[in-house]
Design a protein around this motif. Structure first.
Motif, PDB file in Angstrom:
ATOM      1  N   GLN A 300      20.915  33.939  26.500  1.00  0.00           N
ATOM      2  CA  GLN A 300      20.645  33.936  27.739  1.00  0.00           C
ATOM      3  C   GLN A 300      19.281  33.739  28.301  1.00  0.00           C
ATOM      4  O   GLN A 300      18.911  33.113  29.026  1.00  0.00           O
ATOM      5  CB  GLN A 300      21.379  35.052  28.238  1.00  0.00           C
ATOM      6  N   ARG A 301      18.143  34.467  27.575  1.00  0.00           N
ATOM      7  CA  ARG A 301      16.798  34.339  28.195  1.00  0.00           C
ATOM      8  C   ARG A 301      16.299  32.914  27.865  1.00  0.00           C
ATOM      9  O   ARG A 301      15.824  32.185  28.701  1.00  0.00           O
ATOM     10  CB  ARG A 301      15.950  35.247  27.343  1.00  0.00           C
ATOM     11  N   GLN A 302      16.660  31.919  26.822  1.00  0.00           N
ATOM     12  CA  GLN A 302      16.316  30.736  26.809  1.00  0.00           C
ATOM     13  C   GLN A 302      16.991  29.875  28.088  1.00  0.00           C
ATOM     14  O   GLN A 302      16.309  29.113  28.429  1.00  0.00           O
ATOM     15  CB  GLN A 302      16.642  30.178  25.297  1.00  0.00           C
ATOM     16  N   LEU A 303      18.253  30.235  28.231  1.00  0.00           N
ATOM     17  CA  LEU A 303      18.947  29.253  29.051  1.00  0.00           C
ATOM     18  C   LEU A 303      18.364  29.546  30.396  1.00  0.00           C
ATOM     19  O   LEU A 303      17.916  28.746  31.340  1.00  0.00           O
ATOM     20  CB  LEU A 303      20.421  29.842  29.379  1.00  0.00           C
ATOM     21  N   ASP A 304      17.934  30.935  30.689  1.00  0.00           N
ATOM     22  CA  ASP A 304      17.269  31.278  32.045  1.00  0.00           C
ATOM     23  C   ASP A 304      15.872  30.489  32.233  1.00  0.00           C
ATOM     24  O   ASP A 304      15.562  29.939  33.144  1.00  0.00           O
ATOM     25  CB  ASP A 304      17.048  32.792  32.343  1.00  0.00           C
ATOM     26  N   ILE A 305      15.020  30.709  31.144  1.00  0.00           N
ATOM     27  CA  ILE A 305      13.813  29.896  30.996  1.00  0.00           C
ATOM     28  C   ILE A 305      13.857  28.544  31.426  1.00  0.00           C
ATOM     29  O   ILE A 305      13.199  27.677  32.204  1.00  0.00           O
ATOM     30  CB  ILE A 305      13.143  30.214  29.775  1.00  0.00           C
ATOM     31  N   LEU A 306      14.869  27.763  30.655  1.00  0.00           N
ATOM     32  CA  LEU A 306      15.125  26.286  30.712  1.00  0.00           C
ATOM     33  C   LEU A 306      15.479  26.014  32.350  1.00  0.00           C
ATOM     34  O   LEU A 306      15.053  25.213  33.018  1.00  0.00           O
ATOM     35  CB  LEU A 306      16.407  25.704  29.756  1.00  0.00           C
ATOM     36  N   ALA A 307      16.576  26.836  32.844  1.00  0.00           N
ATOM     37  CA  ALA A 307      16.964  26.800  34.379  1.00  0.00           C
ATOM     38  C   ALA A 307      15.667  27.066  35.241  1.00  0.00           C
ATOM     39  O   ALA A 307      15.504  25.987  36.329  1.00  0.00           O
ATOM     40  CB  ALA A 307      17.975  27.810  34.629  1.00  0.00           C
ATOM     41  N   ALA A 308      14.780  27.682  34.932  1.00  0.00           N
ATOM     42  CA  ALA A 308      13.521  27.853  35.881  1.00  0.00           C
ATOM     43  C   ALA A 308      12.514  26.789  35.711  1.00  0.00           C
ATOM     44  O   ALA A 308      12.083  26.181  36.612  1.00  0.00           O
ATOM     45  CB  ALA A 308      12.756  29.233  35.340  1.00  0.00           C
ATOM     46  N   TYR A 309      12.568  26.106  34.406  1.00  0.00           N
ATOM     47  CA  TYR A 309      11.777  25.053  34.201  1.00  0.00           C
ATOM     48  C   TYR A 309      12.187  23.896  34.924  1.00  0.00           C
ATOM     49  O   TYR A 309      11.468  23.084  35.475  1.00  0.00           O
ATOM     50  CB  TYR A 309      11.548  24.561  32.638  1.00  0.00           C
ATOM     51  N   GLN A 310      13.530  23.656  34.757  1.00  0.00           N
ATOM     52  CA  GLN A 310      14.168  22.415  35.531  1.00  0.00           C
ATOM     53  C   GLN A 310      13.952  22.541  36.899  1.00  0.00           C
ATOM     54  O   GLN A 310      13.885  21.486  37.729  1.00  0.00           O
ATOM     55  CB  GLN A 310      15.562  22.215  35.238  1.00  0.00           C
ATOM     56  N   ASN A 311      13.989  23.627  37.552  1.00  0.00           N
ATOM     57  CA  ASN A 311      13.960  23.898  39.124  1.00  0.00           C
ATOM     58  C   ASN A 311      12.461  23.481  39.572  1.00  0.00           C
ATOM     59  O   ASN A 311      12.267  23.051  40.592  1.00  0.00           O
ATOM     60  CB  ASN A 311      14.157  25.375  39.558  1.00  0.00           C
ATOM     61  N   VAL A 312      11.504  23.915  38.514  1.00  0.00           N
ATOM     62  CA  VAL A 312      10.114  23.401  38.988  1.00  0.00           C
ATOM     63  C   VAL A 312       9.843  22.074  38.547  1.00  0.00           C
ATOM     64  O   VAL A 312       9.327  21.229  39.681  1.00  0.00           O
ATOM     65  CB  VAL A 312       9.220  24.244  38.054  1.00  0.00           C
ATOM     66  N   PHE A 313      10.136  21.363  37.630  1.00  0.00           N
ATOM     67  CA  PHE A 313       9.911  20.061  37.186  1.00  0.00           C
ATOM     68  C   PHE A 313      10.996  19.055  37.481  1.00  0.00           C
ATOM     69  O   PHE A 313      10.627  17.806  36.897  1.00  0.00           O
ATOM     70  CB  PHE A 313       9.391  20.123  35.772  1.00  0.00           C
ATOM     71  N   SER A 314      11.967  19.124  37.882  1.00  0.00           N
ATOM     72  CA  SER A 314      13.091  18.260  38.123  1.00  0.00           C
ATOM     73  C   SER A 314      12.654  17.470  39.299  1.00  0.00           C
ATOM     74  O   SER A 314      11.841  17.723  40.120  1.00  0.00           O
ATOM     75  CB  SER A 314      14.408  18.742  38.321  1.00  0.00           C
TER      76      SER A 314
END
Length: 314
Positions: A300-314
């Motif tokens: 879950q932490r990895q999924l949360d980090i990925l979601a935050a990354y995609q929000n910034v860099f998408s």
């Protein structure tokens, strides 16, 4: 000679793979000879045409797509890769690290501000979506966090975030799919090369300028692959430069990379490894790639980090 730039994109932290040559400086045993690849321009073009001819075969295991994009002189086509801005990536990572630390440990931003010796208002703003601190503040906050927790967070980032490794010649031996493409170009007839790459489910794409104002993209995706993603995967696009004057089919350069990227498949994320070979010439580029080593991303932490990354860099 006039030049227009076509710049590729891809949400990935770009890294250079470690070079592990032996002491004599020679390539490792078993590695395909990449020295002659650029000299085999005719073989590269013949293989490209053979892939495109498969669309006439009703039993072809490929789905074909052709797209024409307008290109404005002096502008960049497509989004620019956020991976190139390493400072921006570092700020993102430290900011997300601070947010995770506060949430996971049930702390108030005020306590983190005391530890980092900064104002509580600054740390409160870190919790606001879309706010980006200065690099100086981000590093001060990171240095105030426990080393073991930071190391754990770094490992999770390395696991779940997209990363693009450009391989040096001595590292190519680590990728069997890339070696297969090199040997196909160097040692096999067009028919033999095509049959082997089709059997092993390689995908194909050709970028070419029809004119200085129009770019053509032809893609052939293997439909037999076991991984079914919500959106078709495309490698980071090549950097093409429009050049006026008579065109030619000579291969000027070749590059090899491994793209580790999470891909969405139905209701879950799948961490995949993509092996990519790229050939570049005047007003054209060809990519061959194979997706393998896919596994579900469930932490879950990895999924949360990925979601935050995609929000910034998408």
């Amino acid at each position: 000679m006039s030049t227009d730039t076509f710049s590729g994109s891809g949400m990935a932290l770009t890294l250079e793979a470690n070079v592990n040559e032996n002491r004599s400086g020679q390539y490792s045993e078993g590695q395909a000879d990449i020295a002659d690849v650029k000299a085999h321009s005719e073989a590269i073009q013949a293989l490209s045409h053979a892939f495109e001819d498969l669309k006439e075969d009703q039993n072809s295991p490929y789905a074909f797509q052709e797209e024409a994009r307008p290109h404005s002189t002096g502008t960049t086509v497509g989004s620019v890769s956020q991976s190139l801005d390493t400072i921006e990536f570092e700020i993102f990572k430290i900011t997300e690290m601070a947010r995770r630390w506060i949430v996971e440990n049930g702390l108030s931003p005020y306590k983190l501000a005391l530890t980092a010796e900064t104002s509580p208002s600054q740390v409160h703003r870190i919790m606001e979506p879309g706010w980006t601190p200065s690099l100086k503040l981000a590093r001060r906050i990171a240095s105030s966090l426990p080393e073991d927790w930071v190391s754990s967070f770094e490992r999770d980032c390395n696991t779940c975030l997209p990363r693009l490794f450009y391989l040096q010649p001595s590292s190519v031996v680590k990728s069997a799919p890339i070696n297969q493409v090199i040997r196909a170009i160097n040692d096999k007839t067009t028919g033999e090369a095509l049959a082997g790459l089709v059997e092993d489910e390689f995908n194909y794409c050709r970028y070419s300028f029809r004119s200085k104002s129009e770019l053509s993209i032809q893609t052939a995706r293997h439909i037999g692959s076991g991984l079914k993603t919500d959106e078709p995967y495309m490698p980071p696009a090549p950097r093409l430069i429009w050049e006026a004057g008579p065109g030619n089919t000579d291969c000027r350069s070749c590059s090899f990379s491994i793209h580790r990227i999470p891909l969405k498949s139905r209701d879950h994320m799948v961490l995949s490894t993509v092996h990519i070979v790229e050939f570049d010439g005047q007003n054209w580029a060809i990519q061959l790639w194979k997706i393998e080593n896919s596994r579900p991303l469930t932490d879950q932490r990895q999924l949360d980090i990925l979601a935050a990354y995609q929000n910034v860099f998408s």
